[in-house]
Write an enzyme that holds these catalytic residues in place. Sequence first.
Site, short mmCIF file in Angstrom:
data_model
loop_
_atom_site.label_atom_id
_atom_site.label_comp_id
_atom_site.label_asym_id
_atom_site.label_seq_id
_atom_site.Cartn_x
_atom_site.Cartn_y
_atom_site.Cartn_z
N SER A 136 -8.08 3.55 -11.24
CA SER A 136 -7.43 2.27 -10.96
C SER A 136 -8.38 1.09 -10.96
O SER A 136 -9.56 1.23 -10.63
CB SER A 136 -6.73 2.36 -9.59
OG SER A 136 -5.92 1.23 -9.41
N SER A 147 -1.05 2.59 -3.61
CA SER A 147 -0.33 3.85 -3.41
C SER A 147 0.91 3.89 -4.29
O SER A 147 1.23 4.94 -4.88
CB SER A 147 0.05 4.03 -1.93
OG SER A 147 0.85 2.96 -1.49
N ASP A 205 7.17 -1.84 -3.04
CA ASP A 205 5.97 -1.69 -3.88
C ASP A 205 6.25 -0.87 -5.14
O ASP A 205 5.82 -1.23 -6.23
CB ASP A 205 4.84 -1.02 -3.08
CG ASP A 205 4.28 -1.91 -2.00
OD1 ASP A 205 4.83 -3.00 -1.77
OD2 ASP A 205 3.27 -1.53 -1.36
#
Length: 397
Positions: A136, A147, A205
């Site tokens: 990432s 996450s 998210d």
Amino acid sequence: MWARELAVSAPGKVILHGEHAVVLGKVALAVALDLRTFLRLRPGAEGRLSVSLPGVGVRRSWDTPGLRALWGRIAADFDESKSPSVEELDALREFTGIAAGASAPDSLATLAFLYMCLAISSKYGDVPSVDIVVWSELPTGAGLGSSAAYAVCLAAALLMVCGAISCPLQEGESTARWTEEELALINSWAFRGERVIHGNPSGVDNAVGTWGGALRYQAGKITPLKRVPTLRILLTNTKVPRSTKVLVAGVKEKILKFPAIMNPVLDSIDAISQECQSVLETMPANPSPEHYPVLEEFFDINQHHLNVLGVGHPSLDRLCQVTASHRLHSKLTGAGGGGCGITLLPPDTSPLAVEAAKEDLCACGFECWETKIGAPGVTLHSCSSLSARVLHGLAQS
Ligand SMILES: Nc1ncnc2c1ncn2[C@@H]1O[C@H](COP(=O)(O)OP(=O)(O)O)[C@@H](O)[C@H]1O
Ligand SMILES: C[C@@](O)(CCOP(=O)(O)O)CC(=O)O
Ligand SMILES: [Mg+2]
């Protein structure tokens, strides 16, 4: 048998308003960031499932028949509408040698991987013999939705390998996206992965990681914003580590303890999100300085509310003070307790003022960078099309 080498990516996010309140059914406004998580998928040795997560120091490999038998034993009556059960997670922990209750990043990442892999493969196909690497550009545990980006990449890759969604990348193409229906399936499985990591996520998210852009989220309802002006935002990472799971649980406790005091705060945050949405949707594409004071006031008020909810931190107070000394307005973003803050940069802010603010923030030990918002959601890539910058992250694994 999976035979192609491909990559999947998903963006991180910035919550403009509504973090924490959104877990309790209030409105949140969130935008996708131009920092992404990448997953490379390759055919593996027959009968082996391997995963490498360099960001959290995990490299594991299992026999697929052993995994199949494990899932058959622990999840005979698996119900995908329910949260991962304590028994399921305990059995996965025992199998992988993760101590009970371990909440370190590597343990949660391994658990979420295995849970998603076994649940998806038992529903749609068979445990795949593949080799997966996830890396990432996002800092982990800093409020930028790493996450969720991780869970979205895993959901898309695993659903594709198991044949539950198509592989939309044609020969010769560098990127492709899935249909709306497929995105909804990816989003729902990513939410289950987030549940393993967070305990009680709102789902905002993973929605941003899946659809990208800018959206309003409330109780599972996702509405893309009609129009989002170009906003310049400075992102600052205080580098103070924290756990979303612990912070979300702390807010819940506070609300249960003082409902009459805390519920009005949540209602006020909800009102800020709604007001901010209407302001953003009526602003011109390239707003002028006079449009900013109201957005700045919303930042200030919400930052106070988040402190009242107990998710502030001295590092975030410092961030707000430093930017205020340059006439700039900031608030925390994501779960708080450290992690990242966002600062609005109105168009009349001189480059010198921005540089001076950045210098002062760096002098506090923080890291800051300007960011673009509204990046695309989950995307499928040919590996040959990944840029040298992206591949650098993989090479380090
Ligand atoms: N690239 C990654 N590889 C493996 N696990 C990851 C990765 N990114 C995030 N995670 C998982 O997500 C957790 C961080 O989630 P969280 O506390 O919600 O913070 P945030 O989502 O704000 O970054 C990490 O502890 C780890 O378990
Ligand atoms: C606090 C919260 O609103 C956002 C958490 O974001 P992050 O994991 O800190 O990036 C929790 C949620 O919406 O699930
Ligand atoms: Mg998170």
